[in-house]
Design a protein around this motif. Structure first.
Motif, PDB file in Angstrom:
ATOM      1  N   ILE A 165       4.439  -4.641  10.982  1.00 28.56           N
ATOM      2  CA  ILE A 165       3.704  -5.454  10.027  1.00 28.56           C
ATOM      3  C   ILE A 165       2.377  -5.886  10.646  1.00 28.56           C
ATOM      4  O   ILE A 165       1.794  -6.887  10.257  1.00 28.56           O
ATOM      5  CB  ILE A 165       4.538  -6.678   9.585  1.00 28.56           C
ATOM      6  CG1 ILE A 165       5.968  -6.249   9.260  1.00 28.56           C
ATOM      7  CG2 ILE A 165       3.966  -7.333   8.352  1.00 28.56           C
ATOM      8  CD1 ILE A 165       6.856  -7.389   8.817  1.00 28.56           C
ATOM      9  N   GLN A 166       1.948  -5.162  11.645  1.00 26.86           N
ATOM     10  CA  GLN A 166       0.681  -5.491  12.255  1.00 26.86           C
ATOM     11  C   GLN A 166      -0.454  -5.164  11.276  1.00 26.86           C
ATOM     12  O   GLN A 166      -0.312  -4.333  10.389  1.00 26.86           O
ATOM     13  CB  GLN A 166       0.496  -4.718  13.560  1.00 26.86           C
ATOM     14  CG  GLN A 166       0.605  -3.214  13.377  1.00 26.86           C
ATOM     15  CD  GLN A 166       0.434  -2.485  14.685  1.00 26.86           C
ATOM     16  OE1 GLN A 166      -0.573  -2.664  15.332  1.00 26.86           O
ATOM     17  NE2 GLN A 166       1.404  -1.661  15.056  1.00 26.86           N
ATOM     18  N   TYR A 192       4.711   5.564  -3.342  1.00 29.63           N
ATOM     19  CA  TYR A 192       4.340   5.079  -2.012  1.00 29.63           C
ATOM     20  C   TYR A 192       4.593   3.569  -1.908  1.00 29.63           C
ATOM     21  O   TYR A 192       5.113   3.068  -0.890  1.00 29.63           O
ATOM     22  CB  TYR A 192       2.871   5.391  -1.741  1.00 29.63           C
ATOM     23  CG  TYR A 192       2.416   5.044  -0.342  1.00 29.63           C
ATOM     24  CD1 TYR A 192       2.505   5.965   0.694  1.00 29.63           C
ATOM     25  CD2 TYR A 192       1.869   3.791  -0.066  1.00 29.63           C
ATOM     26  CE1 TYR A 192       2.075   5.657   1.974  1.00 29.63           C
ATOM     27  CE2 TYR A 192       1.436   3.463   1.214  1.00 29.63           C
ATOM     28  CZ  TYR A 192       1.552   4.402   2.228  1.00 29.63           C
ATOM     29  OH  TYR A 192       1.126   4.071   3.492  1.00 29.63           O
ATOM     30  N   LEU A 193       4.228   2.834  -2.945  1.00 30.42           N
ATOM     31  CA  LEU A 193       4.417   1.382  -2.958  1.00 30.42           C
ATOM     32  C   LEU A 193       5.903   1.033  -2.883  1.00 30.42           C
ATOM     33  O   LEU A 193       6.297   0.088  -2.182  1.00 30.42           O
ATOM     34  CB  LEU A 193       3.780   0.778  -4.202  1.00 30.42           C
ATOM     35  CG  LEU A 193       3.924  -0.748  -4.370  1.00 30.42           C
ATOM     36  CD1 LEU A 193       3.270  -1.468  -3.193  1.00 30.42           C
ATOM     37  CD2 LEU A 193       3.318  -1.195  -5.699  1.00 30.42           C
ATOM     38  N   ILE A 194       6.729   1.778  -3.592  1.00 28.87           N
ATOM     39  CA  ILE A 194       8.177   1.523  -3.574  1.00 28.87           C
ATOM     40  C   ILE A 194       8.736   1.730  -2.169  1.00 28.87           C
ATOM     41  O   ILE A 194       9.525   0.925  -1.670  1.00 28.87           O
ATOM     42  CB  ILE A 194       8.890   2.434  -4.590  1.00 28.87           C
ATOM     43  CG1 ILE A 194       8.517   2.025  -6.019  1.00 28.87           C
ATOM     44  CG2 ILE A 194      10.408   2.363  -4.395  1.00 28.87           C
ATOM     45  CD1 ILE A 194       9.054   2.960  -7.087  1.00 28.87           C
ATOM     46  N   ARG A 195       8.313   2.820  -1.529  1.00 30.94           N
ATOM     47  CA  ARG A 195       8.821   3.099  -0.177  1.00 30.94           C
ATOM     48  C   ARG A 195       8.318   2.053   0.822  1.00 30.94           C
ATOM     49  O   ARG A 195       9.042   1.640   1.719  1.00 30.94           O
ATOM     50  CB  ARG A 195       8.398   4.495   0.257  1.00 30.94           C
ATOM     51  CG  ARG A 195       9.078   5.597  -0.544  1.00 30.94           C
ATOM     52  CD  ARG A 195       8.776   6.970   0.022  1.00 30.94           C
ATOM     53  NE  ARG A 195       9.468   8.010  -0.727  1.00 30.94           N
ATOM     54  CZ  ARG A 195       8.965   8.681  -1.735  1.00 30.94           C
ATOM     55  NH1 ARG A 195       7.729   8.407  -2.139  1.00 30.94           N
ATOM     56  NH2 ARG A 195       9.661   9.608  -2.367  1.00 30.94           N
ATOM     57  N   VAL A 236      15.711   3.953   7.317  1.00 32.18           N
ATOM     58  CA  VAL A 236      14.401   3.419   7.683  1.00 32.18           C
ATOM     59  C   VAL A 236      13.441   4.551   8.026  1.00 32.18           C
ATOM     60  O   VAL A 236      12.275   4.567   7.604  1.00 32.18           O
ATOM     61  CB  VAL A 236      14.532   2.445   8.877  1.00 32.18           C
ATOM     62  CG1 VAL A 236      13.148   2.003   9.370  1.00 32.18           C
ATOM     63  CG2 VAL A 236      15.350   1.230   8.500  1.00 32.18           C
ATOM     64  N   CYS A 237      13.952   5.518   8.786  1.00 34.56           N
ATOM     65  CA  CYS A 237      13.116   6.649   9.192  1.00 34.56           C
ATOM     66  C   CYS A 237      12.655   7.461   7.983  1.00 34.56           C
ATOM     67  O   CYS A 237      11.492   7.906   7.932  1.00 34.56           O
ATOM     68  CB  CYS A 237      13.885   7.545  10.166  1.00 34.56           C
ATOM     69  SG  CYS A 237      14.212   6.777  11.765  1.00 34.56           S
ATOM     70  N   ARG A 238      13.535   7.676   7.033  1.00 31.92           N
ATOM     71  CA  ARG A 238      13.159   8.444   5.837  1.00 31.92           C
ATOM     72  C   ARG A 238      12.050   7.732   5.068  1.00 31.92           C
ATOM     73  O   ARG A 238      11.067   8.359   4.648  1.00 31.92           O
ATOM     74  CB  ARG A 238      14.385   8.654   4.952  1.00 31.92           C
ATOM     75  CG  ARG A 238      15.354   9.699   5.469  1.00 31.92           C
ATOM     76  CD  ARG A 238      16.380  10.070   4.418  1.00 31.92           C
ATOM     77  NE  ARG A 238      17.302  11.090   4.914  1.00 31.92           N
ATOM     78  CZ  ARG A 238      18.461  10.840   5.485  1.00 31.92           C
ATOM     79  NH1 ARG A 238      18.866   9.569   5.619  1.00 31.92           N
ATOM     80  NH2 ARG A 238      19.230  11.822   5.924  1.00 31.92           N
ATOM     81  N   ARG A 296      11.153  -4.606   3.353  1.00 30.13           N
ATOM     82  CA  ARG A 296      12.317  -5.418   3.025  1.00 30.13           C
ATOM     83  C   ARG A 296      13.447  -5.173   4.020  1.00 30.13           C
ATOM     84  O   ARG A 296      14.087  -6.109   4.512  1.00 30.13           O
ATOM     85  CB  ARG A 296      12.794  -5.112   1.603  1.00 30.13           C
ATOM     86  CG  ARG A 296      13.964  -6.008   1.160  1.00 30.13           C
ATOM     87  CD  ARG A 296      14.497  -5.604  -0.194  1.00 30.13           C
ATOM     88  NE  ARG A 296      13.448  -5.636  -1.212  1.00 30.13           N
ATOM     89  CZ  ARG A 296      12.950  -4.557  -1.797  1.00 30.13           C
ATOM     90  NH1 ARG A 296      13.402  -3.356  -1.468  1.00 30.13           N
ATOM     91  NH2 ARG A 296      12.010  -4.670  -2.715  1.00 30.13           N
ATOM     92  N   PHE A 297      13.694  -3.908   4.350  1.00 26.88           N
ATOM     93  CA  PHE A 297      14.770  -3.581   5.288  1.00 26.88           C
ATOM     94  C   PHE A 297      14.417  -4.074   6.693  1.00 26.88           C
ATOM     95  O   PHE A 297      15.281  -4.542   7.432  1.00 26.88           O
ATOM     96  CB  PHE A 297      15.010  -2.075   5.315  1.00 26.88           C
ATOM     97  CG  PHE A 297      16.265  -1.682   6.041  1.00 26.88           C
ATOM     98  CD1 PHE A 297      17.489  -1.676   5.392  1.00 26.88           C
ATOM     99  CD2 PHE A 297      16.221  -1.335   7.381  1.00 26.88           C
ATOM    100  CE1 PHE A 297      18.644  -1.323   6.067  1.00 26.88           C
ATOM    101  CE2 PHE A 297      17.375  -0.976   8.060  1.00 26.88           C
ATOM    102  CZ  PHE A 297      18.593  -0.973   7.396  1.00 26.88           C
TER     103      PHE A 297
END
Length: 349
Positions: free
Chosen positions: A175-176, A201-204, A229-231, A210-211
């Motif tokens: 989140i930098q 893109y926004l959804i991902r 998370v990686c996906r 969130r995760f």
């Protein structure tokens, strides 16, 4: 459950404490034997020799037990049943044999050897030898358990500190401002070109953030969650870099998805690969996440940038330290100049 690994319990530090206990035990036994024998003894010279004999026996046998301990740890350190069987078998048999030998030699000079002519005398000495060796076993085990507990407490304390540091590092990495700037800039461009792709893109990005926040207080995570998370992260980067980025996730066994790894241990490896390599359509960055047997491996081809960004090793060092504290093992890092890879074993509950 984690299996007991005697290699972690019997180490240089714990053996130092055992050696100190051996010396102290021998001195205490010699002093108490001398005081006890002086109360009812008649011949001071024989009393002194008997006290010395007792101290020498305890010193000899206690260090013999250390040699047996080290041998059994080397041979059967990963099999607790075999370790206990051979340690107690060798310890009692050799310890009792030495006790009988000490008494036999002493009896040759002070008329105590005649007791060996009687079965009851041999049984008595055998019983006493067994009791003495039991005491030595108990004391040495106490030292080993206490040392292991102290070490575990220290590791747990360090683990809590490292987890707190790791959580802060994760938030800083993910989140930098640089990350959010690239994400929002990419989102802006995508919405201008194709609103549908921009929405994806926004959804991902939303799912990823969130995760990240929801797992911030979790030290361990399942491989399945980490791959999710990686996906999300790689799909975002795929939209950003297009054909300049290739990636795939290969899972050899579905059961491995429920194995555990340190939280956010894979995504920083992906971020480092993208951050420190040049991505072009001619030489795309190829990232692979492969699970085989009980191992997870992240690899990428090397095409280093002409300039280096800061923070290259921070995430990798953090992962290595966290994994060492959690699993008592090291991650494996390989770099042959063409491919860079990081792999480590999956953990069970």
């Amino acid at each position: 459950m984690y299996s007991i690994n005697m290699h972690k319990i019997v180490n240089r530090e714990s053996l130092k404490d055992v050696y100190k206990m051996n010396y102290l035990l021998s001195v205490v036994v010699s002093i108490f034997s001398l005081l006890f024998l002086l109360i009812g003894g008649k011949y001071k010279f024989s009393i002194l020799l008997m006290a010395v004999k007792s101290g020498c026996y305890f010193l000899t046998v206690s260090f013999l037990h250390v040699l047996i301990l080290r041998y059994c740890t080397y041979q059967f350190g990963n099999n607790i049943q075999k370790f206990k069987f051979w340690r107690y078998l060798l310890g009692f048999s050799l310890g009792i044999a030495l006790y009988l030998l000490f008494w036999f030699i002493y009896g040759l000079f002070f008329d105590e050897g005649t007791r060996f002519n009687e079965l009851s005398g041999i049984l008595l000495y055998t019983l006493i030898g067994a009791m003495i060796n039991t005491i030595i076993f108990v004391l040495q085990d106490f030292v080993l358990v206490r040392n292991a507990k102290t070490r575990t407490d220290q590791e747990n304390y360090l683990l809590q500190i490292r987890n707190a540091e790791a959580q802060n590092l994760v938030l800083k990495q993910q989140i930098q401002p640089h990350f959010l700037f690239n994400a929002l800039n990419t989102l802006k461009v995508l919405y201008k070109k194709d609103p549908d792709i921009g929405e994806q893109y926004l959804i991902r990005l939303s799912d990823f953030l969130r995760f990240t926040i929801s797992q911030n207080n979790t030290a361990m995570a399942t491989l399945e969650d980490e791959l999710l998370v990686c996906r999300n992260y790689m799909e975002m980067q795929q939209i950003r870099f297009g054909t300049s980025l290739h990636w795939e996730i290969i899972v050899d066994h579905e059961d491995a998805l429920q194995k555990l790894i340190p939280s956010f241990s894979l995504q920083p490896l992906l971020e480092n690969a993208i951050k420190h390599n040049a991505l072009t359509p001619l030489i795309p960055l190829d990232i692979k996440i492969i699970q085989y047997q009980d191992v997870i491996k992240v690899s990428n081809n090397i095409n280093e940038k002409s300039y280096h960004e800061s923070g290259l090793k921070s995430g990798l060092i953090n992962l290595a330290e966290r994994y060492r504290l959690m699993a008592g093992d090291d991650i494996e890092i390989r770099n042959d100049g063409k491919v860079f890879s990081v792999s480590f074993k999956l953990l069970s509950e």
